[in-house]
Design an enzyme around this catalytic site. Structure first.
Site, PDB file in Angstrom:
ATOM      1  N   ASP A 119     -25.350  -4.318  26.536  1.00 39.59           N
ATOM      2  CA  ASP A 119     -25.684  -5.420  25.629  1.00 39.59           C
ATOM      3  C   ASP A 119     -26.682  -5.013  24.547  1.00 39.59           C
ATOM      4  O   ASP A 119     -27.291  -5.866  23.908  1.00 39.59           O
ATOM      5  CB  ASP A 119     -26.229  -6.620  26.419  1.00 39.59           C
ATOM      6  CG  ASP A 119     -26.136  -7.937  25.653  1.00 39.59           C
ATOM      7  OD1 ASP A 119     -25.226  -8.057  24.817  1.00 39.59           O
ATOM      8  OD2 ASP A 119     -26.981  -8.815  25.874  1.00 39.59           O
ATOM      9  N   ASP A 159     -17.944  -7.117  25.564  1.00 44.64           N
ATOM     10  CA  ASP A 159     -18.804  -6.920  24.381  1.00 44.64           C
ATOM     11  C   ASP A 159     -19.044  -5.454  24.023  1.00 44.64           C
ATOM     12  O   ASP A 159     -19.566  -5.166  22.950  1.00 44.64           O
ATOM     13  CB  ASP A 159     -20.179  -7.596  24.537  1.00 44.64           C
ATOM     14  CG  ASP A 159     -20.079  -9.113  24.558  1.00 44.64           C
ATOM     15  OD1 ASP A 159     -19.006  -9.649  24.232  1.00 44.64           O
ATOM     16  OD2 ASP A 159     -21.077  -9.773  24.898  1.00 44.64           O
ATOM     17  N   ASP A 305     -25.958 -18.085  29.633  1.00 39.97           N
ATOM     18  CA  ASP A 305     -25.757 -16.947  28.744  1.00 39.97           C
ATOM     19  C   ASP A 305     -27.052 -16.190  28.485  1.00 39.97           C
ATOM     20  O   ASP A 305     -27.016 -15.058  28.000  1.00 39.97           O
ATOM     21  CB  ASP A 305     -25.197 -17.414  27.394  1.00 39.97           C
ATOM     22  CG  ASP A 305     -23.802 -17.999  27.519  1.00 39.97           C
ATOM     23  OD1 ASP A 305     -22.976 -17.415  28.231  1.00 39.97           O
ATOM     24  OD2 ASP A 305     -23.536 -19.045  26.896  1.00 39.97           O
TER      25      ASP A 305
END
Length: 332
Positions: A119, A159, A305
């Site tokens: 991330d 992602d 999230d």
């Protein structure tokens, strides 16, 4: 007396039937070839989900309990992280999921989420260093091989590709993901890499990234991935995602897609981190065509999230969000 054409035809049909019978017997002995995901695919609803745990902890009869009970019954992918499922226990976790899947006549669907600098330091930062990551994914691959009868689905590092241009680590991500695919691949395992979503990268850019991983992972050998996954942990409308998946896949060679519809019911308001007013989307396994294999719930509805819009840390159960997401499907 010469054999008649009728007799020859009968003999030919009889011989063909015998051959078919032999082939059928062989298939029964060795097991049918694994089927790719499609409309009607059912994945396991684990009794060990955070929603199931929340349902037992919430006050009896409360909206929080009703929402948690509803969500715990929905087939949803299970996220594997090195923080929660390290190398020495992840195999046992997968074996447990396989046992649940067999009891439910379902398939395993796991999200592998632990690559280095995960991330890019955002809300879900963490992960392993390079060598440890390969050791971890190898343990997952070995366990999935033991669970081959459940025809597992693997969502590999959401992602990771769509975020790579922004993070400036495209080449590194391609190398990491292609190496992970080699450790995870199996004859009965269906791997999908990150495909972003319809409001992120342009289809041509996303396709180039996916193609780089696809080519790097197969080298001179067979393809290791089934395709890509879109809308993971996001809220884009399903029709938009189907159109996007077709556009991306049309630039690739025979790859397919899966769409996350866990929180797509109200579409997107442009926010990605705990946006208010969202709803759960179509149940898994209810759509599919020649490009989109099917839809699944991948990001578990009710899990935060990140520390934004009033939510707790990423991945933690958030009762208020669970209630809001299910307000149209759970009776008061």
């Amino acid at each position: 007396m010469p054999t008649s054409r009728r007799t020859i035809t009968i003999l030919a049909i009889t011989g063909a039937v015998a051959v078919i019978a032999v082939v059928a017997a062989v298939v029964l002995l060795v097991g049918q070839a694994p089927e790719p995901p499609g409309r009607g695919t059912k994945i396991v609803a684990s009794d060990l989900s955070k929603a199931a745990d929340a349902a037992t902890r919430a006050a009896d009869g409360s909206p929080e309990q009703a929402a948690a009970k509803y969500l715990s019954a929905q087939p949803t992918a299970v996220w594997l992280t090195p923080e929660g499922d390290p190398t020495d226990v992840v195999g046992e976790r997968i074996a447990g999921l396989a046992a649940e899947a067999r009891d439910q006549s379902a398939r395993i669907a796991v999200v592998v989420y632990g690559l280095p600098e995960r991330d890019c330091g955002g809300h879900s930062a963490g992960g392993l260093d390079g060598d440890a990551y390969l050791e971890w994914t190898r343990a997952i691959g070995d366990a999935l091989h033991e669970a081959a009868d459940t025809s597992p689905l693997v969502i590999l590092e959401p992602d990771s590709l769509a975020l790579a241009p922004e993070c400036g680590n495209v080449d590194e991500r391609v190398e990491q993901l292609s190496a992970a695919i080699e450790t995870l691949a199996g004859d009965s395992t269906w791997i999908y890499v990150d495909g972003g979503h319809s409001n992120w990268l342009a289809p041509a850019e996303m396709a180039d990234l996916i193609d780089s991983v696809d080519r790097a992972s197969r080298g001179d050998g067979e393809r290791g991935i089934r395709g890509f996954v879109t809308n993971v942990s996001n809220f884009q409308a399903t029709d938009d995602e189907v159109a996007y998946a077709h556009d991306v896949a049309g630039r690739l060679d025979g790859l397919h897609a899966i769409i996350d519809t866990g929180r797509s019911g109200a579409g997107s308001n442009g926010e990605w981190c705990n946006p208010p007013g969202r709803l759960v989307g179509e149940p898994g396994g209810t759509i599919g065509d020649d490009v989109v294999d099917t839809n699944l719930w991948i990001k578990p509805p009710g899990e935060s999230d990140g520390d934004c819009n009033g939510g707790p840390a990423a991945g933690q159960w958030w009762p208020e969000a669970a209630v809001e997401l299910t307000r149209d499907v759970v009776a008061d």
